[in-house]
Structure formats: structure tokens, C-alpha cells
Design a protein around this motif. Structure first.
Motif, PDB file in Angstrom:
ATOM      1  N   ASN A  54       0.853  -1.187   0.000  1.00  0.00           N
ATOM      2  CA  ASN A  54       0.000   0.000   0.000  1.00  0.00           C
ATOM      3  C   ASN A  54       0.887   1.235   0.000  1.00  0.00           C
ATOM      4  O   ASN A  54       1.751   1.378   0.859  1.00  0.00           O
ATOM      5  CB  ASN A  54      -0.919   0.034   1.225  1.00  0.00           C
ATOM      6  CG  ASN A  54      -1.879   1.223   1.189  1.00  0.00           C
ATOM      7  OD1 ASN A  54      -2.496   1.491   0.165  1.00  0.00           O
ATOM      8  ND2 ASN A  54      -2.014   1.916   2.306  1.00  0.00           N
TER       9      ASN A  54
ATOM     10  N   LEU B 276      -8.066   4.779  -3.034  1.00  0.00           N
ATOM     11  CA  LEU B 276      -9.307   4.186  -2.537  1.00  0.00           C
ATOM     12  C   LEU B 276      -9.641   4.810  -1.189  1.00  0.00           C
ATOM     13  O   LEU B 276      -8.824   4.783  -0.269  1.00  0.00           O
ATOM     14  CB  LEU B 276      -9.160   2.675  -2.387  1.00  0.00           C
ATOM     15  CG  LEU B 276      -9.008   1.857  -3.665  1.00  0.00           C
ATOM     16  CD1 LEU B 276      -8.818   0.380  -3.318  1.00  0.00           C
ATOM     17  CD2 LEU B 276     -10.210   2.030  -4.573  1.00  0.00           C
TER      18      LEU B 276
ATOM     19  N   ASP C  47     -14.497   2.376   3.074  1.00  0.00           N
ATOM     20  CA  ASP C  47     -14.678   0.926   3.113  1.00  0.00           C
ATOM     21  C   ASP C  47     -14.859   0.380   1.701  1.00  0.00           C
ATOM     22  O   ASP C  47     -15.971   0.076   1.269  1.00  0.00           O
ATOM     23  CB  ASP C  47     -15.892   0.590   3.983  1.00  0.00           C
ATOM     24  CG  ASP C  47     -16.068  -0.909   4.182  1.00  0.00           C
ATOM     25  OD1 ASP C  47     -15.067  -1.639   4.004  1.00  0.00           O
ATOM     26  OD2 ASP C  47     -17.188  -1.338   4.503  1.00  0.00           O
ATOM     27  N   SER C  48     -13.760   0.246   1.004  1.00  0.00           N
ATOM     28  CA  SER C  48     -13.785  -0.248  -0.372  1.00  0.00           C
ATOM     29  C   SER C  48     -13.464  -1.738  -0.401  1.00  0.00           C
ATOM     30  O   SER C  48     -12.950  -2.312   0.563  1.00  0.00           O
ATOM     31  CB  SER C  48     -12.779   0.513  -1.246  1.00  0.00           C
ATOM     32  OG  SER C  48     -13.165   1.862  -1.403  1.00  0.00           O
TER      33      SER C  48
ATOM     34  N   ASP D 224     -11.592  -5.199  -1.207  1.00  0.00           N
ATOM     35  CA  ASP D 224     -10.187  -5.552  -1.073  1.00  0.00           C
ATOM     36  C   ASP D 224      -9.525  -5.591  -2.458  1.00  0.00           C
ATOM     37  O   ASP D 224      -9.884  -6.412  -3.292  1.00  0.00           O
ATOM     38  CB  ASP D 224     -10.073  -6.927  -0.405  1.00  0.00           C
ATOM     39  CG  ASP D 224      -8.635  -7.362  -0.180  1.00  0.00           C
ATOM     40  OD1 ASP D 224      -7.714  -6.567  -0.444  1.00  0.00           O
ATOM     41  OD2 ASP D 224      -8.435  -8.514   0.254  1.00  0.00           O
TER      42      ASP D 224
ATOM     43  N   GLN E 172      -4.725   3.148  -0.083  1.00  0.00           N
ATOM     44  CA  GLN E 172      -5.962   2.907   0.663  1.00  0.00           C
ATOM     45  C   GLN E 172      -5.954   3.846   1.866  1.00  0.00           C
ATOM     46  O   GLN E 172      -5.057   3.797   2.697  1.00  0.00           O
ATOM     47  CB  GLN E 172      -6.040   1.451   1.121  1.00  0.00           C
ATOM     48  CG  GLN E 172      -6.064   0.454  -0.034  1.00  0.00           C
ATOM     49  CD  GLN E 172      -6.112  -0.984   0.453  1.00  0.00           C
ATOM     50  OE1 GLN E 172      -7.165  -1.469   0.859  1.00  0.00           O
ATOM     51  NE2 GLN E 172      -4.978  -1.674   0.422  1.00  0.00           N
ATOM     52  N   THR E 173      -6.968   4.707   1.947  1.00  0.00           N
ATOM     53  CA  THR E 173      -6.961   5.726   2.991  1.00  0.00           C
ATOM     54  C   THR E 173      -8.392   6.083   3.380  1.00  0.00           C
ATOM     55  O   THR E 173      -9.349   5.432   2.956  1.00  0.00           O
ATOM     56  CB  THR E 173      -6.176   6.968   2.501  1.00  0.00           C
ATOM     57  OG1 THR E 173      -6.026   7.891   3.573  1.00  0.00           O
ATOM     58  CG2 THR E 173      -6.888   7.655   1.334  1.00  0.00           C
TER      59      THR E 173
END
Length: 270
Positions: free
Chosen positions: A106, A149, A152-153, A155, A176-177
Motif C-alpha cells: 500500500n 481508494l 470501506d472499499s 479488497d 488505501q486511505t
């Protein structure tokens, strides 16, 4: 020298197969990618699987030999196996010639160079792995700086998302944040936040885009929340001329990305 495994009961086979489950991926810090093309692209970006399973029938292919050598040189494990084992690992009746277990990754927001591209893709609470994979492919196609992203996206390391990305997971920086972290980061430097919305009259073809453009797509079913729309610099919509009231999220992102790309190209030529 690769070892040979042909028994379904082998503990390593069971451990790698379990990576199709999100909980096991999180615990192991590993995910699955399959196919000679995708794994070769991963190698070209500097990412190698820690564990590589490959079909005996493909063992003499030069790209397979190159991958096996690279994995072993890096301290990983290469395993020759049967198509039946590969099918068990991938969950497909007609499996690819190889399956690799990679370390998850990430990128941090602070590691992004927003000046590296005129267009960035942002997705908020994206839920469908096929959409996520397709948006990554779009990001690769338009030369986006990365995909961010938010919330709550889905995986991005699920087997379905990796498969749908066709290797773009390895070529497009992925962050992812949260919205609370993203917005202050964005406002700390240049960047126009453009949201896709039905609650605007701004046509996407005539909107005033500014580089770098951060193109924000909302949740497939709910779109963007009102507070996020309010924080955007610009809201745009695509006119719907038929009975449908919206486009698929990945399709809308692709259409918008190419429109923004064309706008920037025109502005540069002007």
C-alpha cells in the motif's frame, strides 16, 4: 532447483489456496495473482512472488524460466505442479500456467508525487472487485498517477480484483486511505477535485478541468455522500439519453478519464 508438489494434501498447497479468503490474506500479508503475462509484468515492475507454482507443461517456456530464476534468486520458492493443483489454487476449471503468492502493499499518500501526472483516479467506497480491477486498467491506460481508494472499499487484493486488473495492480500506484486523511493531503498542494454526480448541471464535456485533476467516483449504488460532494472543486455529470439513470462506475470513470485527458492535451496544444 524447483521442487515438485502434486499432492492436494500438501500443507503449502492448502496455505496458498487459503489466500482466496480475505481473512487469510490479511493474516499472511499475501495475495494471489495468476497467469504468465501478469506475473511477468509484476517482475518488470520489481515485484516478485514469494511462492510461485507453475505447471510442468510450461516449465521450458523462456518467460517461465526467467520467473523461476528471479524468484529463487530473491529467496522465494518455485514449485512445479500439476494443472489440477493450479485449478485448486486459482478456483478456475481452466487455470493459468502459474500462480504466485505476493506480499500485499500500500502506497502512502505522502509518497505520491502529484506532479507526476495530470490525472489521478479516486474511488469512494467502491464495492465491486470487477469495477476496481477495471478502474486500475483505466488508470494504466490513461497514465494516471495512481488510484486512491477512500473508505470501506473492496479488497484490491481479492482474487477477483487482481484478475480484473490484468496486471495494472502492479503498474498503477495504489493508496488505501480515509476521507479524513485524503482531503487535508489534497488541500496541502495543487489539485482539482472533480466529483461525478447527478446533482449538477455541469456537462462533463464542457467543464473547466485543471491539472492535476483528481477524478472522484462514488459508491456504485449510492454515489458520493453530500458532504464529499460539497468538498469538491467541481461536480460534473454525463447526460443520460436513454432510460438508464446512471452508468456503471468503472465505465463512467473510463469515459471521464479520457475526457479529462483530452482536455489537458488540448490545453497544452493551445
Amino acid at each position: 532447483m524447483p521442487r515438485v508438489i502434486t499432492a492436494f494434501s500438501n500443507p503449502l498447497v492448502k496455505r496458498v489456496q487459503a489466500l482466496r479468503d480475505k481473512r487469510h490474506r490479511r493474516e499472511a500479508g499475501l495475495f494471489l495473482a495468476e497467469g504468465l503475462r501478469i506475473l511477468t509484468e509484476a517482475r518488470e515492475t520489481g515485484r516478485l512472488p514469494q511462492i510461485l507454482f507453475f505447471a510442468a507443461a510450461s516449465a521450458r517456456h523462456p518467460l517461465v524460466l526467467a520467473l523461476v530464476a528471479a524468484v529463487e534468486d530473491a529467496g522465494g520458492e518455485a514449485i512445479e505442479t500439476s494443472e489440477a493443483i493450479l485449478s485448486k489454487l486459482s478456483g478456475k476449471d481452466n487455470p493459468q500456467a502459474m500462480v504466485g503468492a505476493f506480499a500485499t502493499f500500500n502506497t502512502a499518500l505522502d509518497d505520491l508525487d502529484r506532479g507526476s501526472s495530470a490525472i489521478w483516479l479516486v474511488a469512494e467506497r467502491l464495492r465491486d472487485p470487477g469495477n476496481l480491477g477495471t478502474i486500475l486498467r483505466t488508470g494504466d491506460a490513461v497514465g494516471a498517477g495512481g488510484l486512491i481508494l477512500i473508505g470501506d472499499s473492496v479488497d484490491p487484493f481479492s482474487t477477483e480484483a487482481v484478475r480484473a486488473s490484468m496486471g495494472a495492480l502492479f503498474t498503477v500506484p495504489l493508496v488505501q486511505t480515509t476521507w479524513a486523511e485524503f482531503l487535508p493531503w489534497l488541500r496541502a498542494g495543487p489539485g482539482q477535485l472533480v466529483g461525478l454526480s447527478l446533482r449538477t448541471e455541469n456537462n462533463y464535456r464542457t467543464a473547466p478541468y485543471a491539472a492535476p485533476t483528481f477524478l472522484l467516483t462514488g459508491n456504485e449504488a449510492q454515489g458520493l455522500p453530500a458532504e464529499i460532494e460539497a468538498a469538491c472543486d467541481l461536480l460534473v455529470k454525463m447526460p443520460m439519453l436513454g432510460k438508464a439513470d446512471s452508468l456503471n462506475a468503472a465505465v463512467a470513470t473510463a469515459v471521464m478519464a479520457y475526457e479529462v485527458l483530452a482536455h489537458h492535451a488540448s490545453a497544452k496544444d493551445a
